[in-house]
Design an enzyme around this catalytic site. Structure first.
Site, mmCIF file in Angstrom:
data_model
loop_
_atom_site.group_PDB
_atom_site.id
_atom_site.type_symbol
_atom_site.label_atom_id
_atom_site.label_comp_id
_atom_site.label_asym_id
_atom_site.label_seq_id
_atom_site.Cartn_x
_atom_site.Cartn_y
_atom_site.Cartn_z
ATOM 1 N N HIS A 74 0.847 -1.199 0.000
ATOM 2 C CA HIS A 74 0.000 0.000 0.000
ATOM 3 C C HIS A 74 0.882 1.248 0.000
ATOM 4 O O HIS A 74 1.790 1.365 0.818
ATOM 5 C CB HIS A 74 -0.910 0.010 1.235
ATOM 6 C CG HIS A 74 -2.050 -0.969 1.138
ATOM 7 N ND1 HIS A 74 -3.276 -0.743 1.699
ATOM 8 C CD2 HIS A 74 -2.133 -2.174 0.528
ATOM 9 C CE1 HIS A 74 -4.077 -1.762 1.438
ATOM 10 N NE2 HIS A 74 -3.403 -2.652 0.743
ATOM 11 N N TYR A 203 -8.759 5.252 8.219
ATOM 12 C CA TYR A 203 -8.866 5.589 9.640
ATOM 13 C C TYR A 203 -9.934 6.676 9.745
ATOM 14 O O TYR A 203 -9.743 7.776 9.219
ATOM 15 C CB TYR A 203 -7.554 6.149 10.179
ATOM 16 C CG TYR A 203 -6.449 5.111 10.326
ATOM 17 C CD1 TYR A 203 -6.221 4.481 11.545
ATOM 18 C CD2 TYR A 203 -5.626 4.769 9.258
ATOM 19 C CE1 TYR A 203 -5.209 3.534 11.700
ATOM 20 C CE2 TYR A 203 -4.613 3.827 9.395
ATOM 21 C CZ TYR A 203 -4.411 3.210 10.624
ATOM 22 O OH TYR A 203 -3.417 2.280 10.758
ATOM 23 N N PRO A 295 -3.151 -0.052 19.024
ATOM 24 C CA PRO A 295 -3.013 -0.572 17.656
ATOM 25 C C PRO A 295 -3.205 0.481 16.561
ATOM 26 O O PRO A 295 -2.972 0.210 15.382
ATOM 27 C CB PRO A 295 -4.098 -1.648 17.578
ATOM 28 C CG PRO A 295 -5.074 -1.338 18.648
ATOM 29 C CD PRO A 295 -4.329 -0.614 19.725
ATOM 30 N N LYS A 299 1.965 -0.554 15.041
ATOM 31 C CA LYS A 299 3.407 -0.648 15.324
ATOM 32 C C LYS A 299 3.846 -1.874 16.120
ATOM 33 O O LYS A 299 5.041 -2.184 16.186
ATOM 34 C CB LYS A 299 3.854 0.599 16.122
ATOM 35 C CG LYS A 299 3.823 1.873 15.342
ATOM 36 C CD LYS A 299 5.062 2.030 14.488
ATOM 37 C CE LYS A 299 4.904 3.015 13.376
ATOM 38 N NZ LYS A 299 4.535 2.419 12.094
ATOM 39 N N TYR A 387 4.562 6.278 9.975
ATOM 40 C CA TYR A 387 3.700 5.150 9.603
ATOM 41 C C TYR A 387 4.479 4.071 8.849
ATOM 42 O O TYR A 387 4.323 2.879 9.124
ATOM 43 C CB TYR A 387 2.498 5.639 8.782
ATOM 44 C CG TYR A 387 1.375 4.633 8.778
ATOM 45 C CD1 TYR A 387 0.428 4.617 9.795
ATOM 46 C CD2 TYR A 387 1.283 3.664 7.787
ATOM 47 C CE1 TYR A 387 -0.587 3.661 9.827
ATOM 48 C CE2 TYR A 387 0.277 2.707 7.805
ATOM 49 C CZ TYR A 387 -0.653 2.720 8.824
ATOM 50 O OH TYR A 387 -1.650 1.779 8.861
HETATM 51 P P1 FAD Z 1 2.952 -12.324 20.990
HETATM 52 O O1 FAD Z 1 2.536 -12.301 19.569
HETATM 53 O O2 FAD Z 1 1.964 -12.031 22.048
HETATM 54 O O3 FAD Z 1 3.590 -13.754 21.246
HETATM 55 C C1 FAD Z 1 3.880 -14.241 22.541
HETATM 56 C C2 FAD Z 1 3.796 -15.757 22.540
HETATM 57 O O4 FAD Z 1 4.230 -16.234 23.805
HETATM 58 C C3 FAD Z 1 2.366 -16.255 22.348
HETATM 59 O O5 FAD Z 1 2.341 -17.225 21.317
HETATM 60 C C4 FAD Z 1 2.015 -16.856 23.707
HETATM 61 O O6 FAD Z 1 1.146 -17.978 23.605
HETATM 62 C C5 FAD Z 1 3.358 -17.255 24.237
HETATM 63 N N1 FAD Z 1 3.443 -17.313 25.702
HETATM 64 C C6 FAD Z 1 2.853 -16.514 26.618
HETATM 65 N N2 FAD Z 1 3.188 -16.873 27.856
HETATM 66 C C7 FAD Z 1 4.026 -17.928 27.737
HETATM 67 C C8 FAD Z 1 4.721 -18.743 28.674
HETATM 68 N N3 FAD Z 1 4.610 -18.547 29.979
HETATM 69 N N4 FAD Z 1 5.487 -19.729 28.206
HETATM 70 C C9 FAD Z 1 5.623 -19.952 26.856
HETATM 71 N N5 FAD Z 1 4.979 -19.223 25.927
HETATM 72 C C10 FAD Z 1 4.203 -18.211 26.364
HETATM 73 N N6 FAD Z 1 1.071 -4.748 15.274
HETATM 74 C C11 FAD Z 1 1.522 -4.272 14.090
HETATM 75 O O7 FAD Z 1 2.734 -4.137 13.938
HETATM 76 N N7 FAD Z 1 0.701 -3.921 13.049
HETATM 77 C C12 FAD Z 1 -0.644 -4.042 13.168
HETATM 78 O O8 FAD Z 1 -1.370 -3.785 12.189
HETATM 79 C C13 FAD Z 1 -1.179 -4.522 14.420
HETATM 80 N N8 FAD Z 1 -2.498 -4.684 14.595
HETATM 81 C C14 FAD Z 1 -2.954 -5.280 15.719
HETATM 82 C C15 FAD Z 1 -4.313 -5.495 15.820
HETATM 83 C C16 FAD Z 1 -4.786 -6.119 16.953
HETATM 84 C C17 FAD Z 1 -6.246 -6.357 17.041
HETATM 85 C C18 FAD Z 1 -3.907 -6.544 17.999
HETATM 86 C C19 FAD Z 1 -4.416 -7.248 19.235
HETATM 87 C C20 FAD Z 1 -2.567 -6.322 17.902
HETATM 88 C C21 FAD Z 1 -2.083 -5.685 16.763
HETATM 89 N N9 FAD Z 1 -0.720 -5.467 16.623
HETATM 90 C C22 FAD Z 1 -0.259 -4.892 15.472
HETATM 91 C C23 FAD Z 1 0.211 -5.866 17.686
HETATM 92 C C24 FAD Z 1 0.905 -7.206 17.443
HETATM 93 O O9 FAD Z 1 -0.057 -8.213 17.178
HETATM 94 C C25 FAD Z 1 1.780 -7.573 18.642
HETATM 95 O O10 FAD Z 1 2.570 -6.466 18.990
HETATM 96 C C26 FAD Z 1 2.687 -8.777 18.348
HETATM 97 O O11 FAD Z 1 1.929 -9.975 18.376
HETATM 98 C C27 FAD Z 1 3.827 -8.892 19.355
HETATM 99 O O12 FAD Z 1 4.579 -10.047 19.099
HETATM 100 P P2 FAD Z 1 5.320 -10.792 20.273
HETATM 101 O O13 FAD Z 1 6.036 -11.932 19.636
HETATM 102 O O14 FAD Z 1 6.078 -9.831 21.088
HETATM 103 O O15 FAD Z 1 4.164 -11.322 21.243
HETATM 104 C C1 PHB Z 2 -5.134 -4.563 10.589
HETATM 105 O O1 PHB Z 2 -5.209 -4.716 9.357
HETATM 106 O O2 PHB Z 2 -5.386 -5.491 11.373
HETATM 107 C C2 PHB Z 2 -4.754 -3.245 11.144
HETATM 108 C C3 PHB Z 2 -4.515 -2.186 10.284
HETATM 109 C C4 PHB Z 2 -4.162 -0.946 10.822
HETATM 110 C C5 PHB Z 2 -4.035 -0.794 12.201
HETATM 111 C C6 PHB Z 2 -4.271 -1.867 13.050
HETATM 112 C C7 PHB Z 2 -4.629 -3.101 12.528
HETATM 113 O O3 PHB Z 2 -3.694 0.405 12.714
#
Ligand code: FAD
Ligand code: PHB
Length: 398
Positions: A74, A203, A295, A299, A387
């Site tokens: 995009h 947005y 969100p 980021k 962004y």
């Molecule tokens: P997580 O993905 O949370 O992974 C952690 C893992 O550890 C999980 O699989 C969990 O099961 C495991 N775990 C937990 N506790 C334990 C334990 N005790 N022992 C072993 N394993 C364990 N980010 C973006 O960059 N762009 C976006 O568009 C965006 N949109 C989002 C939309 C939504 C609705 C949400 C909820 C989040 C969004 N995010 C976005 C954020 C993004 O999803 C998270 O920041 C990302 O998942 C972080 O990755 P992580 O590996 O740090 O943690």
């Molecule tokens: C998504 O596609 O899930 C999404 C897009 C933009 C955001 C957050 C989530 O700011």
């Protein structure tokens, strides 16, 4: 039963899996421990927006092939307010940078496959994970597998276990400072089998609350609407969701939202959080374990990727030369970027959401802010460069 590895990684999210892959490329062995099943982590719907730097890194380390084929690039985003669209030309304002829409669980699938193809050790469905002795040179991770107690002896532990994980709280409370803001609202997210209503993410700021139109594929759309943080999915039958989205997304030019069967619903809490420092002894926190952003700036996953890039380099230096210089600077290197992402995510939230204490004055200020950012090239450039993602090295913004 005892096992050994160089890196004990807790959590198979984007942070843990990518770290394991990056270490493998440098000849460093690791074991990833995950509470959930492979099928579960490969199907949980979360992020969708990958910054240019994330796309470049995934490509450079050999896990970007399917993303380049199936993701969609995009070049802009749309801010909708006052019933009208205002496009931010990400590409034109940042010298040709862009974002990629590719679902987080697809990134997870690509990383799991790469690790398993290379013989990597990923242990799913472990329980009772705990971390020990990380203030010594011989940390340990204890857990159960199939009910059997296990101990993993390692040179360092990476806490990649997300916001609710066990690693961060294992650091003595006196040795960490936590900064937090909790918002009075959440996001209601849906996946809908519908055609695209828009070529670029929208947005929308509306008196009834924020709404976001994103996409996963030409047939599958991702939409969000601001809701009460304590709301219940049961209060939202499909018809009410579409009605509310249509009200908040209405324009003066007759644009229409395409609807269709809703295949998934969920409520996401809104929180901003940072722990400092992101390390204690030989325990290093990365991704959501160390910080949460709202969100609205898209980021979270990108920050997780940026953290493990820094950590993998520091560990590579440690294992080749036994120098701890980069490891000691891990927090210092990551935190400026984390705080800039916090600032940007907070700003995107502040100008587009309805707040509890909303009064007419605050509403006018939001509109003035949006009006400015969409009419001043300087202000639009600031939005665009945040962004698409600030440089991985946060000190080099010139
Ligand atoms: P997580 O993905 O949370 O992974 C952690 C893992 O550890 C999980 O699989 C969990 O099961 C495991 N775990 C937990 N506790 C334990 C334990 N005790 N022992 C072993 N394993 C364990 N980010 C973006 O960059 N762009 C976006 O568009 C965006 N949109 C989002 C939309 C939504 C609705 C949400 C909820 C989040 C969004 N995010 C976005 C954020 C993004 O999803 C998270 O920041 C990302 O998942 C972080 O990755 P992580 O590996 O740090 O943690
Ligand atoms: C998504 O596609 O899930 C999404 C897009 C933009 C955001 C957050 C989530 O700011």
């Amino acid at each position: 039963m005892g096992r050994e590895t160089q890196g004990g990684i807790v959590g198979a999210g984007p942070a843990g899996l990518l770290l394991s892959h990056l270490l493998h490329l440098q000849g460093i062995d690791s074991v990833v421990l995950e509470l959930r099943s492979r099928a579960d982590i490969e199907s949980t719907i979360r992020a969708g927006v990958l910054e240019q730097g994330t796309v470049d890194l995934l490509t450079a380390v050999g896990v970007g092939e399917r993303m380049r084929r199936e993701g969609s690039v995009h070049h802009g985003i749309v801010l909708r307010f006052g019933g009208r669209d205002h496009r931010i030309d990400l590409h034109g304002l940042t010298g040709g940078r862009a974002i990629m829409l590719y679902a987080q669980h697809e990134v997870i699938k690509d990383l799991v496959k790469a690790r398993l193809d290379a013989g990597g050790r990923l242990l799913f469905e472990v329980t009772d994970v705990s971390v020990h002795d990380f203030d010594t040179s011989a940390p340990k991770v204890r857990f159960r597998q199939g009910g059997e107690p296990q101990e993993l002896r390692c040179d360092f532990v990476a806490g990649c276990d997300g916001f609710h994980g066990i690693c961060r709280p294992s650091i003595p409370a006196t040795r960490r400072t936590e900064y937090q803001r909790i918002y009075p609202f959440g996001w209601f997210g849906i996946l809908a089998e519908a055609p695209r209503s828009t070529p670029e993410i929208i947005y929308a700021r509306h008196e009834r609350g924020f709404a976001l139109v994103s996409t996963r594929s030409p047939e599958l759309q991702r939409l969000y609407l601001q809701c009460d943080s304590k709301d219940d999915i049961a209060n939202w039958p499909d018809e009410r969701i579409w009605q509310e989205l249509k009200a908040r997304l209405a324009t003066t030019d007759g644009w229409s939202l395409m609807d269709g069967p809703i295949t998934q619903k969920g409520i996401v809490a809104m929180r901003s959080f940072v722990v400092e420092p992101m390390q204690y002894g030989r325990l290093f926190l990365a991704g959501d374990a160390a910080h949460i952003v709202t969100p609205t700036g898209a980021k979270g996953m990108n920050l997780a990727v940026a953290d493990v890039r820094v950590l993998a380099r520091a560990l590579a230096e440690f294992f080749t030369s036994r120098s701890t210089e980069l490891l000691e600077r891990y927090s210092q290197t990551c935190l400026p970027r984390v705080w800039r992402a916090q600032r940007f995510s907070w700003w995107m939230t502040a100008v587009t959401h309805r707040f509890d204490d909303d009064d007419a004055f605050s509403g006018q200020l939001q509109l003035a802010e949006l009006d400015y950012v969409t009419s001043s090239r300087a202000a639009a450039t600031a939005l665009a460069e945040n962004y698409v993602g600030l440089p991985m090295d946060a000190s080099s913004l010139k």
